[in-house]
Every structure is written in structure tokens, then in C-alpha cells.
Design a protein around this motif. Structure first.
Motif, mmCIF file in Angstrom:
data_model
loop_
_atom_site.group_PDB
_atom_site.id
_atom_site.type_symbol
_atom_site.label_atom_id
_atom_site.label_comp_id
_atom_site.label_asym_id
_atom_site.label_seq_id
_atom_site.Cartn_x
_atom_site.Cartn_y
_atom_site.Cartn_z
ATOM 1 N N ILE A 97 0.817 -1.220 0.000
ATOM 2 C CA ILE A 97 0.000 0.000 0.000
ATOM 3 C C ILE A 97 0.845 1.262 0.000
ATOM 4 C CG2 ILE A 97 -2.026 -1.106 1.008
ATOM 5 C CD1 ILE A 97 -1.417 0.132 3.633
ATOM 6 N N THR A 98 2.056 1.223 0.570
ATOM 7 C CA THR A 98 2.873 2.441 0.527
ATOM 8 C C THR A 98 3.780 2.441 -0.705
ATOM 9 O OG1 THR A 98 4.704 1.478 1.753
ATOM 10 C CG2 THR A 98 2.999 2.543 3.035
ATOM 11 N N ARG A 99 3.803 1.359 -1.433
ATOM 12 C CA ARG A 99 4.699 1.187 -2.585
ATOM 13 C C ARG A 99 6.134 1.506 -2.185
ATOM 14 N NH1 ARG A 99 3.149 4.502 -7.198
ATOM 15 N NH2 ARG A 99 3.786 2.783 -8.507
ATOM 16 N N ASN A 100 6.464 1.167 -0.944
ATOM 17 C CA ASN A 100 7.789 1.431 -0.410
ATOM 18 C C ASN A 100 8.472 0.091 -0.169
ATOM 19 O OD1 ASN A 100 10.033 1.995 1.094
ATOM 20 N ND2 ASN A 100 8.989 3.315 2.561
ATOM 21 N N PRO A 101 9.486 -0.232 -0.965
ATOM 22 C CA PRO A 101 10.125 -1.536 -0.800
ATOM 23 C C PRO A 101 10.855 -1.677 0.530
ATOM 24 C CG PRO A 101 11.369 -0.170 -2.311
ATOM 25 C CD PRO A 101 10.095 0.552 -2.035
ATOM 26 N N LEU A 102 11.053 -0.553 1.251
ATOM 27 C CA LEU A 102 11.762 -0.636 2.531
ATOM 28 C C LEU A 102 10.794 -0.717 3.706
ATOM 29 C CD1 LEU A 102 14.544 1.980 1.828
ATOM 30 C CD2 LEU A 102 14.817 -0.468 1.932
ATOM 31 N N LEU A 252 -8.434 0.305 6.187
ATOM 32 C CA LEU A 252 -8.715 -1.053 6.665
ATOM 33 C C LEU A 252 -7.447 -1.899 6.671
ATOM 34 C CD1 LEU A 252 -12.151 -1.886 5.040
ATOM 35 C CD2 LEU A 252 -11.605 -1.752 7.476
ATOM 36 N N LEU A 253 -6.653 -1.757 5.597
ATOM 37 C CA LEU A 253 -5.422 -2.550 5.520
ATOM 38 C C LEU A 253 -4.444 -2.155 6.614
ATOM 39 C CD1 LEU A 253 -5.042 -2.676 1.657
ATOM 40 C CD2 LEU A 253 -5.316 -4.626 3.178
ATOM 41 N N MET A 254 -4.361 -0.842 6.895
ATOM 42 C CA MET A 254 -3.478 -0.386 7.969
ATOM 43 C C MET A 254 -3.908 -0.977 9.300
ATOM 44 S SD MET A 254 -0.748 1.024 7.431
ATOM 45 C CE MET A 254 0.143 1.347 8.938
ATOM 46 N N LEU A 255 -5.234 -1.095 9.472
ATOM 47 C CA LEU A 255 -5.752 -1.693 10.709
ATOM 48 C C LEU A 255 -5.264 -3.146 10.837
ATOM 49 C CD1 LEU A 255 -7.614 -1.056 13.100
ATOM 50 C CD2 LEU A 255 -9.470 -2.091 11.809
ATOM 51 N N ILE A 256 -5.297 -3.874 9.718
ATOM 52 C CA ILE A 256 -4.800 -5.262 9.758
ATOM 53 C C ILE A 256 -3.320 -5.266 10.148
ATOM 54 C CG2 ILE A 256 -4.462 -7.383 8.443
ATOM 55 C CD1 ILE A 256 -6.626 -6.534 6.560
#
Lengths: 345, 340
Positions: A97-102, A252-256
Motif C-alpha cells: 500500500i505504501t509502494r515502499n520496498p523498505l 482497513l489494511l493499515m488496521l490489519i
């Protein structure tokens, strides 16, 4: 996030490879079961696999070997497996979701937040139940993540992976210092240090009984939402174009993520890099479809943690090595490699 | 750019004088407060050599050396941070964030484990040992951050530093498990940034490093001014960029490592002090380097004194208190920089 959408995302071609994905998943599960059996049988007292089998399926409490397995090693290794799964899945979701590979719960402030919250809890609410510990851990993880992403949203033009990782480092430093300060002030430094370096050694059935359902629900929920992650991983604009309500999905995904990371941290202490490495390796195997990435991450995260814990037990036996240190030794070169690539993944 | 108006120089002098006065006031406060507080008259009497045995002990054996270490280490870390920020042209650089402190820490911990018994060697060997660790970390960071054609891009440099710091701290943690309890106690305090070298020999061990190296850095102010500009400009202005950069980074690592070796791992001082100094007197190194040194001394001394008074007798380590100020500042700085 201000970078252009990658070319291939425009074509929405998800590499859905059910044959490869399915076989990776099955092989991973077999490896996990084998590793669990091995992990349970080796240690200060070596026990052969047949005895392990008997202890699990036909326990005889009067036998010492059976007692070691059912009371100490089995909950410990099962704990390692679910914790690894939880970290890996939360890392995979965050990276998507953040498109951040780190992205990793340890690097983006969630672990430090949970540590801080637990220090407060040890200070003001001593002797809390395990349920409370886990709940406090969620709140703390949320605080850490909120600070990092709040900081991200303050920056004009959004934040690159590199900068959000630096924000994570700063937030982690701050929350860790606050936690240490509180622990020192209330003379709890040892309690906190014990927990921070604790590893899975103290995991018993009681903790598992609380944590297992929570993590299981989190992972199932993540698998169910995995299509949304794949779409989000194309970038905000594409996701909106495909009719996704991106804010709601992200929330919702952040909640998971918080539930999974919070539960895992409450068992094992702050461990970084599992959530960073495992999804990368899995992506290399199964491609970019999160419907395969999420379940495979769960399996391989579990496998990785059980291996790390076994190494941690054996490397300096009979003394314990903190499993977080073992994970870091493998994880940091990986992090450096990704950083060298410029955080572009 | 060398055309500096006299009123700026005058202003810089006044601000520097003001900072020195603050440092002196803080010094006196720190000397007077603690588990045994000394009144001004008691202090005066003790300084003149007419104190009671207890007053002498508190002042000369406990407080003064610790205060000296705080000030020296603060100045050393601040100057090291100033150099790193200018040379890498990255406002987020700091010896702590970059992992140089952690590298020095690892070798200090090794040194303590192996040579603690040998007291004649101990204090004076420490800074040298720390230097090898700090240099090792700097080398690692350079190797990992370097990319052909681009060099070490500033943000990547800091990112790699974060990773290296984590790796080195992990190694220290692994070592700590095998330590006997006494060593472990030392290590835990070191890690949290508690001023631990609170005895005169440690002051003597650190003093020459600061007194010799800081003026060398001051003398290089002009070079630093030029390096702070873009690389092509510096080459055009006739500075041998590679050589000067190498020397300056070596000086920064030496200052940070020797400071950390007796003070413990104190992060963010090297970040905060140069920024505060620059915002007060501008980016000219002739002006802001000395001010950064004084502000660094003020920061660490204030943090250590606060920690010491706040929680007697064990105290809250100076490193924690500095982090409570430094980390939010780091975030604020980052949020203000344009996104990349």
C-alpha cells in the motif's frame, strides 16, 4: 509516492501464476512442518522425531521428554511460526500500500511504538493480563505508525521511500528513548530490557491462546483483501481509476497491519527485518499478485522465524541468543542491498 | 562570497560571547546541584582550597570530571556533525545517525571486554580503539552508499548509515550476552548514553583530542565553506576536493569516536548543535563552527545535569534526554525539506 507510475502498472498485468504460486505455497507449508518438527526435536535435550510424534499425538505426561515438548518447545516454536507469519504479512501489506520496498513494521516505527506503550503499561498498570498487554501493544503500534505517516503527510509533495524510512528511524529513536526514560524513572529497565530482548522463549499456551486467533483472523482478513492490495500497488491514480475507494481500503489494511504487528510484538518483542525480507523473496518467487504474496509470506515468515529461533537456541547453547539479533544479521545486508538500489525496489 | 560584512562578524561575536556566558552559568549550576547541593559560598570556599573533605570530594572527584567530559564530548560531537553536514551536503547527517558512534561503540565494548584489567592502558587506549571502530563504520557506509557514476548520494548515505548503525548495535547486543555482569552494566550504561568516564584520567584521555583537532577544523573553515557548495564549484575554486573531503571526514570520525569512547553513545548532538548555530549566525563556517562547539557543550552538559538531578542517584542518561529533543527536531527538519 510522488514518482511516476511504473510503465508496467499501466497495463494492469498482474503476473498471476497459480501453478507456481500454488506449488510455492504447498512446498513452503511442507518445509514449515518439517522445520517445526526439527526445531522441536533439537535443543539442550535432543529428542528424536518419533518421540516428538508421540508427544504430539499421544502425549504421556509422565514422560519427561513428552513434557519438554508439549509444555516448552511446542508452544515456543508455534509462537515463532505465527509471529513470523504476522510480521511477514504486515510487511507485505505495508510494502504494497505504501509502494515502499523498505517498509517493515520495525523500520516504520510500529515496534518502537509498541515498546513505548508497553513501558508505560509496566509503569502505570503493573500486572496487567495478557489480553491487556496485547491491546496496549496495538495502541502503541498505531501511535508509531501514526507519527511516521503523519510526518509523511506534512512533507510537501509526499514522501519517497527513503524519506519515510528516515522518518521511521527518527520516530523509533524518539519512542525508544521515551520508553527507556520511563522505564528508568520507574525502575523498570530490567523488565523492559527482558521483554525487548526476550524472543519467543517465554511463549506458553496461555499467550498462544490469545494471540493465535487474533493473528489467524488478521491473516485470513489480509488474504481476503489481497486483491485490493494488488490494485493499490499500481498506485493511487490507477486504483481510483479502477473504482477503488482508496482511502477506505488503505485504512482497513493499515488496521490489519496494526493488529498483526501489535500481536506479534506483544509476544516476541520488537523484531525488525522479517517483514522486510520475506515479502521480497516471495515476490521473486510468485510475482506481483498479492493473492499469492500474502499467503506465501505468511508461510515463509513462519518458516524463517522458526529457523531463526532454532539458530538462536543452538548457536550458543545452553545460553539463549536474542532471536532479534539473529534476524538482524540476515536482514541488515538485505536492507543495505535494497538501500543501495535507491529504495526503488 | 568572502565579502562578509563587518556587522555580521560583530553579531557573530556577540552571540558567541552570549553562548559562552550561558555555558558558564550552566557550569556553575551543574557544579552546585545534585544529591549534595553546594551553596555559592561553599563552592567558593572549596575552590579556594578551604572546603571540608566531603565538599572537596563532591566537587573535585565526582562533579568536575563528569562536567568536563560532558562539555568536551558535546563540543567534539557538535564539530563532527558540522563537518559531516557540510561535506555530505546533507542537513540530516550526524555521527550517531550515520552509525559512526555505533562503530566506535562496538570497538569500545570489545576493548572493555579484553583490556579492562589492564588499567595503565585502559583510558588512553580507549579513544584510539574507538577511532578504528568509527573509521571502519565510515568505510562500510561509504562502500554501501557508493554507486558508480553518482557517488554517494546524500539521502542514500543517511539511509545506509541507519542500516549500518542497526547492524553494529546488533553486534554489540550479541557480544553483551557473553559479558560478565560488571561488563554488562558498563555496556548498558554506555548504550543509553550515560556519561560514564567520570574520573580525571578520562578527562585527560579525551582533552588532547578535542584541544588538538577542533582548532584544525576551525582552520579549515574556508575549505568547508567551499565544499558546502556544489562539487563543480569547489573544483573550480581550486580546492582539491577529494583530498580535503577525506581529511575532513577523518577529522569528524576522530572527534566523534574519541568523544563517544568516554561519554557513551549520545545521538543527535551532532545534528542539533550545528543547526542551531547556523540558524543563529548563518552558514559561514568561521562563524558557526565555534558557536556549534559551544552549543554542543551546553546541550550535553544540560542534558547530563538534568538527568542527574531528575533521578537520583542513578540518573537518566544524557543520551535519552538529548534524543527527546533531537528526534522531534530531526523530524521537523525532514518535513521542511522538499520531498525527493
Amino acid at each position: 509516492m510522488n514518482s511516476a507510475i511504473p510503465k508496467e502498472a499501466g497495463k494492469h498485468d498482474v503476473f498471476s501464476r497459480p501453478v507456481i504460486g500454488g506449488s510455492v505455497l504447498v512446498l513452503g507449508l511442507i518445509a514449515l512442518l518439517g522445520m517445526l518438527a526439527l526445531a522441536v526435536s533439537v535443543g539442550a535435550a535432543d529428542i528424536d522425531v518419533r518421540t516428538v510424534w508421540q508427544a504430539v499425538f499421544n502425549p504421556d505426561p509422565s514422560k519427561e521428554a513428552h513434557a519438554i515438548i508439549t509444555d516448552i518447545r511446542l508452544p515456543r516454536e508455534l509462537g515463532a511460526a505465527i509471529v513470523g507469519a504476522a510480521f511477514a504479512v504486515s510487511g507485505a501489506i505495508m510494502q504494497g500500500i505504501t509502494r515502499n520496498p523498505l517498509a517493515d513494521p520495525g523500520l516504520l516505527g510500529l515496534n518502537a511504538g509498541a515498546t513505548f506503550a508497553l513501558a508505560c503499561m509496566f509503569a502505570f498498570l503493573p500486572g496487567a493480563s495478557y489480553m491487556t498487554i496485547m491491546f496496549v501493544s496495538f495502541i502503541g503500534a498505531g501511535l508509531g505508525a501514526g507519527l511516521v505517516f503523519g510526518l509523511g503527510s506534512l512533507t510537501p509533495g509526499g514522501m519517497s521511500p527513503i524519506r519515510i524510512t528516515l522518518a521511521g528511524a527518527a520516530v523509533s529513536a524518539l519512542l525508544t528513548a521515551l520508553g527507556e526514560g520511563i522505564a528508568l524513572y520507574f525502575k523498570l529497565a530490567q523488565d523492559l530490557a527482558f521483554w525487548v530482548a526476550g524472543g519467543v522463549s517465554g511463549t506458553g499456551w496461555k499467550q498462544l491462546a490469545v494471540a493465535f486467533p487474533v493473528i489467524a483472523v488478521g491473516i485470513v482478513w489480509a488474504v481476503a483483501s489481497s486483491r485490493g492490495i494488488t490494485i493499490l500497488s499500481f498506485g493511487e491514480e490507477v486504483a481510483k481509476g479502477l473504482g477503488q475507494r482508496t482511502f477506505l481500503t488503505k485504512a482497513l489494511l493499515m488496521l490489519i497491519v496494526l493488529v498483526l504487528a501489535g500481536a506479534a510484538v506483544s509476544i516476541v518483542g520488537p523484531i525488525s527485518f522479517v517483514g522486510l525480507m520475506v515479502p521480497h523473496i516471495v515476490r521473486m518467487l510468485v510475482g506481483t499478485d498479492y493473492r499469492w504474496i500474502i499467503p506465501c509470506s505468511a508461510v515463509f515468515g513462519g518458516l524463517f522465524m522458526v529457523m531463526a529461533d532454532t539458530v538462536a537456541r543452538l548457536v550458543n547453547a545452553p545460553y539463549e541468543t536474542p532471536v532479534g539479533a539473529v534476524v538482524s544479521i540476515v536482514g541488515i545486508p538485505f536492507f543495505l542491498y535494497l538501500a543501495r538500489k535507491g529504495g526503488r525496489g | 562570497m568572502m565579502d562578509v560584512r563587518p556587522e555580521i562578524i560583530r553579531k557573530t561575536r556577540w552571540i558567541l560571547l552570549g553562548a559562552l556566558l550561558v555555558l558558564i552559568a550552566l557550569f556553575v549550576t551543574s557544579v552546585a546541584t545534585g544529591s549534595v547541593s553546594l551553596s555559592p559560598s561553599q563552592l567558593w570556599r572549596t575552590v579556594l582550597g578551604q572546603g571540608t573533605m566531603k565538599e572537596n570530594l563532591v566537587l573535585f572527584e565526582f562533579r568536575l570530571p563528569r562536567i568536563m567530559i560532558s562539555m568536551l564530548a558535546g563540543a567534539g560531537l557538535a564539530v563532527a556533525g558540522s563537518i559531516l553536514q557540510s561535506v555530505t551536503r546533507n542537513p540530516l547527517a550526524d555521527p550517531g545517525i550515520l552509525g559512526i558512534n555505533a562503530g566506535a561503540g562496538l570497538s569500545v565494548v570489545l576493548f572493555v571486554m579484553f583490556f579492562r584489567a589492564d588499567h595503565s592502558l585502559f583510558q588512553f587506549g580507549l579513544p584510539f580503539f574507538a577511532l578504528t571502530g568509527g573509521l571502519g563504520a565510515a568505510l562500510l557506509i561509504h562502500v554501501f552508499a557508493w554507486r558508480k557514476g553518482e557517488g554517494a548520494e546524500p539521502n542514500r548515505l543517511v539511509l545506509v548509515g541507519v542500516g549500518i548503525a542497526a547492524a553494529l548495535n546488533g553486534a554489540v547486543l550479541l557480544l553483551s550476552i557473553r559479558m560478565d555482569p560488571e561488563d554488562y552494566d558498563f555496556f548498558a550504561n554506555w548504550l543509553a548514553g550515560r556519561i560514564w568516564g567520570d574520573d580525571w584520567p578520562y578527562v585527560v584521555a579525551l582533552l588532547p583530542w578535542i584541544v588538538l583537532l577542533v582548532p584544525v577544523v576551525f582552520a579549515k573553515s574556508r575549505v568547508l565553506n567551499v565544499l558546502n557548495l556544489h562539487e563543480h564549484v569547489s573544483v573550480g575554486l581550486g580546492v582539491r576536493v577529494k583530498r580535503e573531503r577525506f581529511i575532513l571526514i577523518f577529522l569528524a570520525v576522530a572527534l566523534a569516536s574519541s568523544s563517544v569512547s568516554v561519554s557513551g553513545g549520545i545521538p543527535f548532538v551532532g545534528l542539533l548543535a550545528p543547526h542551531m548555530a547556523r540558524s543563529l549566525v548563518g552558514p559561514r563556517h568561521q562563524g558557526f563552527l565555534p558557536l556549534a562547539a559551544v552549543l554542543g557543550a551546553i546541550l550535553v552538559l544540560a542534558a547530563d545535569t538534568t538527568g542527574r538531578v531528575l533521578l537520583d542517584p542513578s540518573g537518566i542518561p544524557a543520551g535519552i534526554i538529548v534524543t527527546l529533543i533531537g528526534a522531534p527536531y530531526f523530524m521537523w527538519l525532514m518535513a521542511r525539506q522538499p520531498g525527493r
